[in-house]
Design a protein around this motif. Structure first.
Motif, short mmCIF file in Angstrom:
data_model
loop_
_atom_site.label_atom_id
_atom_site.label_comp_id
_atom_site.label_asym_id
_atom_site.label_seq_id
_atom_site.Cartn_x
_atom_site.Cartn_y
_atom_site.Cartn_z
N VAL A 1 8.04 16.76 -4.22
CA VAL A 1 8.42 15.37 -3.97
C VAL A 1 7.57 14.82 -2.83
O VAL A 1 7.31 15.51 -1.84
N PRO A 2 7.08 13.58 -2.94
CA PRO A 2 6.22 13.03 -1.88
C PRO A 2 6.92 13.01 -0.53
O PRO A 2 8.11 12.74 -0.43
N SER A 3 6.15 13.31 0.51
CA SER A 3 6.68 13.38 1.87
C SER A 3 6.20 12.20 2.71
O SER A 3 5.20 11.54 2.38
N VAL A 4 6.89 11.98 3.80
CA VAL A 4 6.47 10.94 4.75
C VAL A 4 5.09 11.28 5.32
O VAL A 4 4.23 10.41 5.44
N LEU B 1 11.11 -2.95 7.27
CA LEU B 1 12.19 -2.80 6.29
C LEU B 1 13.57 -2.61 6.90
O LEU B 1 14.58 -2.78 6.21
N GLY B 2 13.62 -2.19 8.14
CA GLY B 2 14.90 -1.85 8.73
C GLY B 2 15.43 -0.51 8.25
O GLY B 2 16.62 -0.21 8.40
N GLN B 3 14.56 0.29 7.67
CA GLN B 3 14.92 1.63 7.22
C GLN B 3 13.72 2.56 7.39
O GLN B 3 12.59 2.10 7.56
N SER B 4 13.96 3.85 7.33
CA SER B 4 12.90 4.82 7.55
C SER B 4 12.06 5.00 6.29
O SER B 4 12.53 4.73 5.17
N PRO B 5 10.82 5.47 6.43
CA PRO B 5 10.02 5.79 5.24
C PRO B 5 10.70 6.83 4.36
O PRO B 5 10.59 6.78 3.13
N LYS B 6 11.40 7.79 4.97
CA LYS B 6 12.11 8.81 4.18
C LYS B 6 13.14 8.16 3.27
O LYS B 6 13.25 8.52 2.09
N ASP B 7 13.89 7.19 3.81
CA ASP B 7 14.89 6.50 3.00
C ASP B 7 14.22 5.72 1.87
O ASP B 7 14.73 5.68 0.74
N ILE C 1 11.34 6.40 0.42
CA ILE C 1 10.86 7.36 -0.58
C ILE C 1 12.02 7.85 -1.44
O ILE C 1 11.90 7.98 -2.67
N GLN C 2 13.16 8.12 -0.82
CA GLN C 2 14.33 8.56 -1.57
C GLN C 2 14.77 7.50 -2.58
O GLN C 2 15.13 7.82 -3.72
N GLN C 3 14.74 6.23 -2.17
CA GLN C 3 15.09 5.16 -3.10
C GLN C 3 14.09 5.09 -4.25
O GLN C 3 14.48 4.88 -5.41
N TYR C 4 12.81 5.27 -3.92
CA TYR C 4 11.77 5.23 -4.94
C TYR C 4 11.96 6.37 -5.94
O TYR C 4 11.92 6.15 -7.17
N VAL C 5 12.19 7.57 -5.46
CA VAL C 5 12.38 8.73 -6.33
C VAL C 5 13.66 8.58 -7.15
O VAL C 5 13.68 8.93 -8.35
N ARG D 1 0.83 -1.21 0.00
CA ARG D 1 0.00 0.00 0.00
C ARG D 1 0.86 1.26 0.00
O ARG D 1 0.50 2.26 -0.61
N PHE D 2 1.99 1.21 0.68
CA PHE D 2 2.94 2.33 0.67
C PHE D 2 3.43 2.57 -0.76
O PHE D 2 3.44 3.71 -1.26
N GLN D 3 3.81 1.48 -1.43
CA GLN D 3 4.27 1.59 -2.81
C GLN D 3 3.16 2.16 -3.70
O GLN D 3 3.41 3.00 -4.57
N GLN D 4 1.92 1.71 -3.46
CA GLN D 4 0.80 2.17 -4.28
C GLN D 4 0.53 3.66 -4.07
O GLN D 4 0.19 4.38 -5.02
N VAL D 5 0.69 4.13 -2.84
CA VAL D 5 0.53 5.57 -2.57
C VAL D 5 1.52 6.37 -3.40
O VAL D 5 1.17 7.39 -4.01
N LEU D 6 2.77 5.90 -3.47
CA LEU D 6 3.78 6.60 -4.26
C LEU D 6 3.48 6.54 -5.75
O LEU D 6 3.62 7.54 -6.47
N ASP D 7 3.06 5.36 -6.21
CA ASP D 7 2.70 5.23 -7.63
C ASP D 7 1.55 6.16 -8.00
O ASP D 7 1.58 6.84 -9.04
N ASP D 8 0.53 6.17 -7.14
CA ASP D 8 -0.64 7.02 -7.40
C ASP D 8 -0.28 8.50 -7.36
O ASP D 8 -0.85 9.31 -8.10
#
Length: 301
Positions: free
Chosen positions: A213-216, A238-244, A246-250, A194-201
């Motif tokens: 750029v999308p924010s946490v 994930l062992g990482q923050s949502p910010k990280d 999102i940065q990987q996704y962008v 769902r997190f991935q889908q939010v970014l895709d949408d």
């Protein structure tokens, strides 16, 4: 919404419900012994932890209403609203309340660590649901803490013991929340999907053109979670923050755009960066290459 009680001192609440007071900066109340009390909508100017077996219907908590009746733990920070407006009825509650003044922890380990106790900033749907064993652990600590206040309150050495016990309560809450995050990750395995889908949408709807750029905060709100709770769940998954994440996704989108022939300015605009140089700094921080260097390296030039 009319506030019934401003809790400026920890004993304001104890006095309002007829509970004993022991210390000017720390209050521990055992609801079981108080009897029926009036409902109050409270403005907290102190820290509060409510460990209860029952809560009133439509309890105000954070930015919403808390409906759970099976018991759990709610935490309040100074400046927050909590409780239920006085409607003339009385109710018997069961459990414990711990209130402590910011002045009491000033300059201590507790104050230095308060920012790590994210549960003071969670939303109404993010309360801590305790197991029976966890409830018993906190019940014992609360009883011991109240005994210390009742028998040694006011003694200089006692304040340090009380602070240590408050810290123990806070650390236990962190441990129990970590257990809950694991349970959430197991029972709600699609949260990453769902997190991935939010970014895709977000990009499909071209929201980056208005919002950047999308924010946490945006992603958390789309999943109906507070930013802090969302961050803690994603770290558990994930062992990482949502910010990280999102940065990987962008960054991945940026690479695709650059490889498709978009220049730096076009790529920055497509991703939601206000200025191309902001995108360049972001990309180099993420990959070690500038966008132009990445294009050349990828093309074999």
């Amino acid at each position: 919404m009319e506030i019934d009680l401003e809790i400026n001192s920890v004993n304001d609440y104890a006095n309002a419900i007829g509970a004993p007071t022991y210390h000017p900066h720390v209050s521990v109340i055992h609801y079981d012994e108080v009897g029926e009390i009036c409902h109050t909508l409270n403005l907290f100017n102190v820290y509060g932890i409510f460990l209860q077996k029952n809560f009133p219907d439509n309890l105000n908590y954070g930015i919403g209403h808390y409906e759970q009746e099976t018991g759990s733990l709610l935490a309040y920070a100074p400046g927050q609203l909590g409780g239920k407006p006085d409607n003339g009825t009385r109710q018997q509650y069961y459990g414990w309340v711990l209130l402590f003044d910011p002045v009491f922890i000033q300059g201590t380990d507790i104050a230095r660590r308060m920012d790590s106790y994210h549960y003071f900033e969670y939303n109404a749907n993010e309360a801590l649901f305790l197991t029976e064993e966890e409830k018993e652990v906190l019940n014992r600590v609360m009883a011991t803490l109240r005994n210390e206040l009742a028998n040694h309150g006011g003694e200089e050495s006692s304040d340090n013991i009380v602070r240590d016990m408050i810290l123990l309560v806070l650390d236990y809450c962190s441990r129990f929340y970590a257990r809950q995050f694991k349970d959430v990750a197991k029972s709600d395995a699609d949260i990453l999907t769902r997190f991935q889908q939010v970014l895709d949408d977000y990009y499909a709807q071209k929201l980056q053109r208005q919002k950047g750029v999308p924010s946490v905060k945006y992603c958390a709100s789309e999943l109906f979670l507070s930013s802090n709770y969302f961050g803690d769940v994603i770290r558990q998954c994930l062992g990482q923050s949502p910010k990280d994440y999102i940065q990987q996704y962008v960054t991945a989108r940026a690479k695709n755009l650059l490889l498709s022939g978009k220049n730096v300015a076009q790529t920055a605009e497509e991703l939601g960066f206000e200025y191309p140089q902001h995108f360049t700094r972001f990309f180099k921080h993420s990959t070690g290459d500038s966008p132009s260097q990445y294009q050349k390296r990828s093309s074999g030039a």
